[in-house]
Design a protein around this motif. Structure first.
Motif, PDB file in Angstrom:
ATOM      1  N   GLU A  46       0.797  -1.227   0.000  1.00  0.00           N
ATOM      2  CA  GLU A  46       0.000   0.000   0.000  1.00  0.00           C
ATOM      3  C   GLU A  46       0.830   1.277   0.000  1.00  0.00           C
ATOM      4  O   GLU A  46       0.297   2.359  -0.242  1.00  0.00           O
ATOM      5  N   THR A  47       2.119   1.163   0.273  1.00  0.00           N
ATOM      6  CA  THR A  47       2.973   2.349   0.350  1.00  0.00           C
ATOM      7  C   THR A  47       4.285   2.090  -0.377  1.00  0.00           C
ATOM      8  O   THR A  47       4.863   1.006  -0.271  1.00  0.00           O
ATOM      9  N   LEU A  48       4.724   3.084  -1.116  1.00  0.00           N
ATOM     10  CA  LEU A  48       6.014   3.025  -1.794  1.00  0.00           C
ATOM     11  C   LEU A  48       6.886   4.156  -1.264  1.00  0.00           C
ATOM     12  O   LEU A  48       6.432   5.299  -1.167  1.00  0.00           O
ATOM     13  N   VAL A  49       8.115   3.817  -0.893  1.00  0.00           N
ATOM     14  CA  VAL A  49       9.075   4.811  -0.414  1.00  0.00           C
ATOM     15  C   VAL A  49      10.218   4.889  -1.416  1.00  0.00           C
ATOM     16  O   VAL A  49      10.791   3.858  -1.794  1.00  0.00           O
ATOM     17  N   VAL A  58      10.529  10.520  -0.855  1.00  0.00           N
ATOM     18  CA  VAL A  58       9.176  10.635  -1.385  1.00  0.00           C
ATOM     19  C   VAL A  58       8.388   9.399  -0.964  1.00  0.00           C
ATOM     20  O   VAL A  58       8.825   8.266  -1.211  1.00  0.00           O
ATOM     21  N   VAL A  59       7.250   9.606  -0.313  1.00  0.00           N
ATOM     22  CA  VAL A  59       6.376   8.513   0.111  1.00  0.00           C
ATOM     23  C   VAL A  59       5.089   8.598  -0.697  1.00  0.00           C
ATOM     24  O   VAL A  59       4.490   9.671  -0.820  1.00  0.00           O
ATOM     25  N   MET A  60       4.679   7.460  -1.260  1.00  0.00           N
ATOM     26  CA  MET A  60       3.519   7.429  -2.146  1.00  0.00           C
ATOM     27  C   MET A  60       2.519   6.369  -1.699  1.00  0.00           C
ATOM     28  O   MET A  60       2.898   5.308  -1.206  1.00  0.00           O
ATOM     29  N   ASP A  61       1.253   6.664  -1.886  1.00  0.00           N
ATOM     30  CA  ASP A  61       0.178   5.705  -1.662  1.00  0.00           C
ATOM     31  C   ASP A  61      -0.041   4.926  -2.953  1.00  0.00           C
ATOM     32  O   ASP A  61      -0.113   5.512  -4.041  1.00  0.00           O
ATOM     33  N   ASP A  65      -6.454  -1.403  -8.954  1.00  0.00           N
ATOM     34  CA  ASP A  65      -7.833  -1.735  -9.292  1.00  0.00           C
ATOM     35  C   ASP A  65      -7.985  -3.252  -9.335  1.00  0.00           C
ATOM     36  O   ASP A  65      -7.256  -3.932 -10.067  1.00  0.00           O
ATOM     37  N   SER A  66      -8.922  -3.789  -8.553  1.00  0.00           N
ATOM     38  CA  SER A  66      -9.077  -5.237  -8.439  1.00  0.00           C
ATOM     39  C   SER A  66      -9.545  -5.889  -9.730  1.00  0.00           C
ATOM     40  O   SER A  66      -9.358  -7.092  -9.925  1.00  0.00           O
ATOM     41  N   VAL A  67     -10.143  -5.125 -10.620  1.00  0.00           N
ATOM     42  CA  VAL A  67     -10.650  -5.675 -11.880  1.00  0.00           C
ATOM     43  C   VAL A  67      -9.624  -5.530 -12.994  1.00  0.00           C
ATOM     44  O   VAL A  67      -9.235  -6.504 -13.636  1.00  0.00           O
ATOM     45  N   SER A  68      -9.174  -4.310 -13.224  1.00  0.00           N
ATOM     46  CA  SER A  68      -8.256  -4.054 -14.343  1.00  0.00           C
ATOM     47  C   SER A  68      -6.799  -4.298 -13.998  1.00  0.00           C
ATOM     48  O   SER A  68      -5.974  -4.512 -14.883  1.00  0.00           O
ATOM     49  N   GLY A  69      -6.477  -4.267 -12.700  1.00  0.00           N
ATOM     50  CA  GLY A  69      -5.090  -4.424 -12.285  1.00  0.00           C
ATOM     51  C   GLY A  69      -4.263  -3.169 -12.448  1.00  0.00           C
ATOM     52  O   GLY A  69      -3.054  -3.169 -12.190  1.00  0.00           O
ATOM     53  N   VAL A  70      -4.888  -2.086 -12.874  1.00  0.00           N
ATOM     54  CA  VAL A  70      -4.174  -0.827 -13.081  1.00  0.00           C
ATOM     55  C   VAL A  70      -3.721  -0.261 -11.730  1.00  0.00           C
ATOM     56  O   VAL A  70      -4.489  -0.224 -10.767  1.00  0.00           O
ATOM     57  N   VAL A  71      -2.474   0.155 -11.677  1.00  0.00           N
ATOM     58  CA  VAL A  71      -1.895   0.709 -10.455  1.00  0.00           C
ATOM     59  C   VAL A  71      -1.917   2.231 -10.511  1.00  0.00           C
ATOM     60  O   VAL A  71      -1.531   2.833 -11.520  1.00  0.00           O
ATOM     61  N   THR A  72      -2.381   2.838  -9.435  1.00  0.00           N
ATOM     62  CA  THR A  72      -2.367   4.295  -9.312  1.00  0.00           C
ATOM     63  C   THR A  72      -1.460   4.679  -8.156  1.00  0.00           C
ATOM     64  O   THR A  72      -1.596   4.144  -7.048  1.00  0.00           O
ATOM     65  N   VAL A  73      -0.545   5.571  -8.407  1.00  0.00           N
ATOM     66  CA  VAL A  73       0.398   6.031  -7.382  1.00  0.00           C
ATOM     67  C   VAL A  73       0.137   7.507  -7.108  1.00  0.00           C
ATOM     68  O   VAL A  73       0.146   8.329  -8.030  1.00  0.00           O
ATOM     69  N   THR A  74      -0.111   7.828  -5.850  1.00  0.00           N
ATOM     70  CA  THR A  74      -0.371   9.206  -5.452  1.00  0.00           C
ATOM     71  C   THR A  74       0.675   9.639  -4.438  1.00  0.00           C
ATOM     72  O   THR A  74       0.896   8.947  -3.432  1.00  0.00           O
ATOM     73  N   GLU A  75       1.316  10.747  -4.697  1.00  0.00           N
ATOM     74  CA  GLU A  75       2.356  11.223  -3.787  1.00  0.00           C
ATOM     75  C   GLU A  75       1.732  11.694  -2.478  1.00  0.00           C
ATOM     76  O   GLU A  75       0.889  12.593  -2.464  1.00  0.00           O
ATOM     77  N   ALA A  76       2.142  11.070  -1.375  1.00  0.00           N
ATOM     78  CA  ALA A  76       1.635  11.443  -0.053  1.00  0.00           C
ATOM     79  C   ALA A  76       2.413  12.623   0.516  1.00  0.00           C
ATOM     80  O   ALA A  76       1.830  13.581   1.033  1.00  0.00           O
TER      81      ALA A  76
END
Length: 248
Positions: A46-49, A58-61, A65-76
């Motif tokens: 759930e978190t990328l550092v 930089v810490v990111m959330d 997506d459970s259906v498409s598998g697309v990953v979204t990264v948001t800078e925390a």
């Protein structure tokens, strides 16, 4: 990354973060900002550092997506790390603490959630090399790091007390990794083209209380060489650092 994940992430000097599936073609860019020196995803996924060349953490959330598998990264958040540029990163299993190895040879513990410096570990040296440290031991109460002086160093995680300096390598020790099945076993890899396996029961016992006495306290041996394996990682010199390792 993350438990049970088949995904992977990559950052680089092109200031982009990309994601993809293992065994498949790399996907598109998911973040653009700073040149990335190293990155790691927490066990939860759930978190990328990421540590960046511009002296930034930089810490990111991370959301998938459970259906498409697309990953979204948001800078925390992003913070400038005051001690200096960071060269390598190692996350604790819980994802709340990070070991940061800096260009000035400093080794620091950073609180990922509360965004502050928790401690500094001293005694090792690095010179021009990039060293990969690691949390380990029972309940991850130890910090281990290689060193340019050919030793493997062990500290108490919370107090920063030096528990052991284990000798045996004859080249810079570039990386260490703990056995996930046995918290008292540590591996080290060196420019001397060997991998060494250490038993650290004495140092672990010292860390079991307040980390200020017992075992290899004050930089004693604190560890026992259990096994050694030689390879061909160059000509035995220090010009081609050996790669990082994981103990299976």
């Amino acid at each position: 990354g993350g438990a049970g994940s088949s995904g992977a992430g990559s950052g680089g000097l092109d200031a982009m973060l990309r994601q993809g599936q293992l065994g498949a073609k790399w996907g598109g860019m998911v973040w653009e900002g700073l040149r990335v020196n190293d990155l790691q995803v927490t066990a939860s996924g759930e978190t990328l550092v990421a540590i960046c060349a511009e002296q930034e953490i930089v810490v990111m959330d991370v959301e998938r997506d459970s259906v498409s598998g697309v990953v979204t990264v948001t800078e925390a958040y992003r913070d400038t790390f005051a001690p200096g540029p960071i060269l390598s990163l190692a996350l604790a299993v819980d994802g709340y603490s990070a070991l940061l190895f800096c260009a000035d040879e400093g080794l620091h513990c950073w609180d990922v959630r509360d965004r502050h410096l928790k401690g500094t570990y001293q005694g090792h040296s690095a010179g021009r090399y990039v060293i990969k440290p690691a949390f380990g031991g029972h309940a991850q109460s130890l910090v281990a790091s290689g060193s340019q002086d050919c030793s493997v160093y062990l500290w108490h995680r919370d107090t920063g007390y030096l528990l052991a300096a284990m000798t045996g390598h004859v080249g810079t020790v570039n990386a260490v990794a703990w056995n996930p099945a046995n918290p008292q076993v540590l591996a080290s890899v060196s420019d001397d083209s060997t991998v060494r396996i250490w038993g650290v029961a004495a140092a672990a016992a010292a860390a079991g209380s307040d980390g200020s006495a017992g075992g290899g306290g004050g930089g004693g041996s604190g560890g026992e060489l259990v096994a050694k394996a030689a390879g061909e990682c160059g000509e035995g010199g220090a010009e081609e650092p050996a790669p990082g390792i994981s103990v299976l």
